[in-house]
Design a protein around this motif. Structure first.
Motif: not given
Length: 340
Positions: A262-269
């Motif tokens: 979730y963190d990857k998709l919403t803040t890092k991608l």
């Protein structure tokens, strides 16, 4: 997903040719029997001399590369996007590559885990394993491509083998290790290819080899009718990779993998992550928060506005827009970059 496992020479073998003429279920059953000794015929067969040692050695290579090189749990997201990119190179010239990524708090494929539809290994005398009951969420990637072939299925189930051709660096990744890294966060990985001339539906899971006593990635054939109706509608005419997210072995939080993705998709991608990938052209990302509420959909687009083959450069415009509906605002941003 015409080119999922990377690397290799791209040369066809006699086994490849045979796979192309088998029905999807026959391809899966053949791989299970020949490579993993799963099936009725394997019960009476004896293992070849030295086979156990070979399997052990190859499995150690697989675990070492997949765990050590891909040490971050969220790294599988980039690996999957790269696999989509390679598969979309088979699209007709001028057709845009579109990828839709969805993170769901509840796994729509969890119902399949509960069913006794696998006549290969399931025994009514034994209880359904815990990993077939738990629901830690699901990551879906749905995209357009030419679809799976028998050789693609065979390659994705193998180590160090691929259908990708050696085209002077045209393909990303090497030897299929990237795709297998999904098992760092996933209990099951589904491949659902619902193309007009490609009807492959199967899942991959970790399986303990009966001789070597180590885990390998094994395919299970799936009847299309067992796939939930809403998922069948979503993947119609497309290919889908679906990860049934697992429970971390070394964390007290059973939802740690979900939260990491979730963190990857919403803040890092971010758009710049795809600057040097010529496909997909559009990536749509939506995610459900840990409490089940939806975020706004983020749409990443990559457009080549100027290209000079003689000078060896392309002018690429990367854009990001946020479409409302999840309570996260409607900001938009754009960036331009030049790639050699």
């Amino acid at each position: 997903m015409a080119a999922t496992a990377a690397g290799g020479t791209g040369k066809k073998t006699l086994e490849d040719d045979q796979s192309e003429h088998l029905a999807p279920k026959q391809v899966i059953d053949k791989i299970r029997l020949d490579r993993f000794r799963i099936g009725a015929a394997s019960e009476s067969s004896s293992s070849g001399g030295g086979q156990e040692t070979l399997v052990w050695a190859l499995n150690n290579v697989l675990k070492g590369v997949a765990v050590n090189v891909n040490s971050e749990a969220d790294h599988c997201v980039e690996e999957l996007v790269q696999n989509v990119r390679d598969a979309q190179l088979s699209l007709p010239e001028g057709e845009k590559g579109v990828l839709e990524i969805r993170l769901l708090r509840r796994d729509p494929l969890n119902c399949i885990h509960r069913q006794d539809w696998l006549d290969h290994d399931m025994d009514a005398k034994h209880p359904v394993p815990e990993e077939c009951i738990q629901d830690r969420g699901c990551l879906l990637l749905v995209y357009n491509e030419r679809g799976f072939r028998g050789t693609d299925v065979d390659a994705i189930c193998d180590l160090g083998r691929s259908t990708k051709k050696d085209a002077g660096g045209k393909f990303v990744g090497e030897k299929g290790q990237g795709f297998k890294s999904v098992f760092r966060v996933a209990e099951f990985a589904y491949i659902l290819s619902d193309q007009p001339d490609s009807q492959y539906f199967f899942r991959q899971r970790k399986h303990e080899h009966p001789d070597a006593g180590v885990w390998l990635v094994v395919p299970d054939f799936i009847q299309k009718e067992s796939i939930p109706t809403d998922i069948r509608e979503l993947i119609k005419g497309k290919t889908c990779i679906a990860l049934s997210i697992g429970t971390p072995e070394s964390s007290r939080d059973p939802d740690a993998h979900y939260n990491t993705i979730y963190d990857k998709l919403t803040t890092k991608l971010l758009p710049e992550c795809f600057l040097f990938l010529d496909k997909p052209d559009t990536i749509k990302i939506s995610a459900e928060r840990p409490d089940g509420t939806r975020t706004d959909e983020r749409v990443l687009e990559r457009k080549v506005v100027m290209h000079s083959q003689q000078e060896g450069y392309s002018l690429v415009v990367l854009s990001l827009r946020v479409e409302g509906g999840g309570g996260g605002g409607g900001a938009a941003a754009a960036a331009a970059a030049s790639a050699g």
